[in-house]
Structures are given as C-alpha cells and as structure tokens.
Design an enzyme around this catalytic site. Structure first.
Site, PDB file in Angstrom:
ATOM      1  N   SER A 286      39.672  44.035  35.993  1.00  0.00           N
ATOM      2  CA  SER A 286      40.397  43.333  36.812  1.00  0.00           C
ATOM      3  C   SER A 286      41.760  43.812  36.393  1.00  0.00           C
ATOM      4  CB  SER A 286      40.366  41.943  36.626  1.00  0.00           C
ATOM      5  OG  SER A 286      41.087  41.181  37.512  1.00  0.00           O
TER       6      SER A 286
ATOM      7  N   TYR B 239      39.293  34.527  31.538  1.00  0.00           N
ATOM      8  CA  TYR B 239      38.647  35.571  32.339  1.00  0.00           C
ATOM      9  C   TYR B 239      39.490  37.005  31.750  1.00  0.00           C
ATOM     10  CZ  TYR B 239      37.688  38.322  36.507  1.00  0.00           C
ATOM     11  OH  TYR B 239      37.212  39.231  37.626  1.00  0.00           O
TER      12      TYR B 239
END
Length: 245
Positions: free
Chosen positions: A141, A154
């Site tokens: 990401s 995350y």
C-alpha cells in the site's frame, strides 16, 4: 478442456474490490482464474459467473489465507482443475485504522495474521508451485510512504509484505519466476470509501497530480502487466497511486 498453453492464475481476495477486477482482467487476458474467498461465497460465485459469461474459465475456492492447509488445498484445486499455476496474485488483506495509543491489540493481531502470515503462507505455496515463466504479485500500500496518522499498524504489515516480496524474488533465482508487489494509493473501493465523509474523499482525491482517486481497473492494469509482458520487472514495489509519492 485444458491444453499445454493454458495459463492459470490464483487470485486471493478475488471476490470483490481490486481482487475482483484483477480476476476479471486476467480472465479477459486468457487466464483460467481461481477466485479465492474466505467469507463471501455469493460474491465469489458472481465473479465466476461474470468470467464464464464472457467466455472465460473460472472457479471459486474458499480458503483462509493464513491457514496453510487451506491454502495448500487451494493450490491443489487449481492444479487439479486447470493443470497448474502460473500466476499468483495475493490481494487478500484486512485493514483496521487507529492511532497507536488507542489501537485494540486484537485488531493488530488480526491484521498480522491475515496480512503478514497470510502473505507468507500464500507465497510459500506459490514459491513451490508456480511454473517457469510465471509471476507472484503481492499487495502492499502507498500508505507506507505517506505515513498517515491512524495507519501505523496497517502500514507495518505492508512493510512486512514488501520485505517478503523483495527477498523471495532473490530466493527464486534461476526459476524464471518474477516476484513483485503493487502498492495502490487511494482507490475507489468499498473498503476505502467505507466510513469516510465526502470532504475526506474529495481531499484525498485531490492529492495526486492526476487529481482523482484510483479505480480498481487502474490497479488491475498494473497487475496484468506484471502477470504478462512485464518479464524484466522483478523484485520491485510498483506504487500505483497517480503520483502522490
């Protein structure tokens, strides 16, 4: 009917969002596609119906990506039904957002299990089974570079994904199998849009120089390149984010 020319792709998290778009795009490129899901059987079957309705070949297989026995069975199903595995796209993942000081550690453990252990388990099977000329494509990401508040846990899991990706590419020396990661920026999926007000979405859409959110199709295009003609791209993280970082 299978032929030696049949190319086969396993797509984890393939029942919705980016994973679904990837599955449908690879099917359009001629791959037989194994759509992995863990809890959304109806959505996974809808992907299979869409692919077969367009003249492609697909099947849905349930497997928790962090369960090594289930993932081995997933790969077995691909080999038994379509004859082998050429491309693995590991798009399955979970995201829980919270400042570090307030994070529920159960959420941390869940992200660790799915995003880190799941990547290890899927990549382990992929490293053993993907045929020469194939590709392993993980998902990171772009939040890793943006360092956005609330994303620490995350982003940490995605940092681990990138580390596994780069090392595995080197471990597969001599196999003619590429290993890369795609790191999307803000992309208009249900996962991204959920819980965000219009002002937040508009602000994030304005960040990249292209001044829009990405779409699942934007990301699927990158995956299709890595799964097909992009044979000289190996051991890389492709930040598909419109130019934010």
């Amino acid at each position: 009917m299978n032929t030696p020319a049949t190319r086969v792709a396993v797509v984890t998290g393939g029942s919705r969002g980016i994973g679904r778009q990837v599955a449908e795009r690879l099917a359009a490129d001629g791959f037989a596609v194994v759509v992995n899901y863990v809890g959304n059987q109806a959505e996974a079957e809808a992907v299979v119906t869409a692919v077969t309705g367009a003249g492609g070949r697909a099947m849905a297989v349930r497997a928790d990506v962090a369960d090594e026995a289930a993932v081995a069975t997933l790969f077995d199903a691909a080999e038994e039904t379509f004859g082998g595995v050429d491309v693995v796209v590991h798009a399955a993942g979970v995201m829980r957002l919270s400042p570090v000081a307030e994070l529920d550690l159960d959420d941390l453990d869940r992200m660790h299990r799915t995003n880190i252990r799941g990547t290890f388990v899927v990549d382990q099977q992929a490293a053993r089974r993907v045929r020469g000329g194939g590709a392993i494509i993980n998902f990171s990401s772009s939040v890793l570079g943006l360092a956005l508040p609330g994303y620490a846990a995350y982003a940490a899991t995605k940092g681990a994904v990138e580390a596994v990706t780069l090392v595995l590419a080197r471990e597969l020396r001599g196999r003619d199998v590429t290993v890369n990661a795609v790191a999307p920026g803000p992309t208009a999926t249900a996962l991204f849009l959920d819980g965000k007000d219009e002002e937040t979405i508009a602000r994030m859409a304005a960040q990249p120089p292209l001044e829009r959110l990405g779409t699942p199709d934007d990301i699927a295009e990158v995956v299709a390149f890595l799964a097909g003609p992009g044979r000289w791209v190996n051991g890389q993280v492709i930040r598909a984010n419109g130019g934010i970082v």
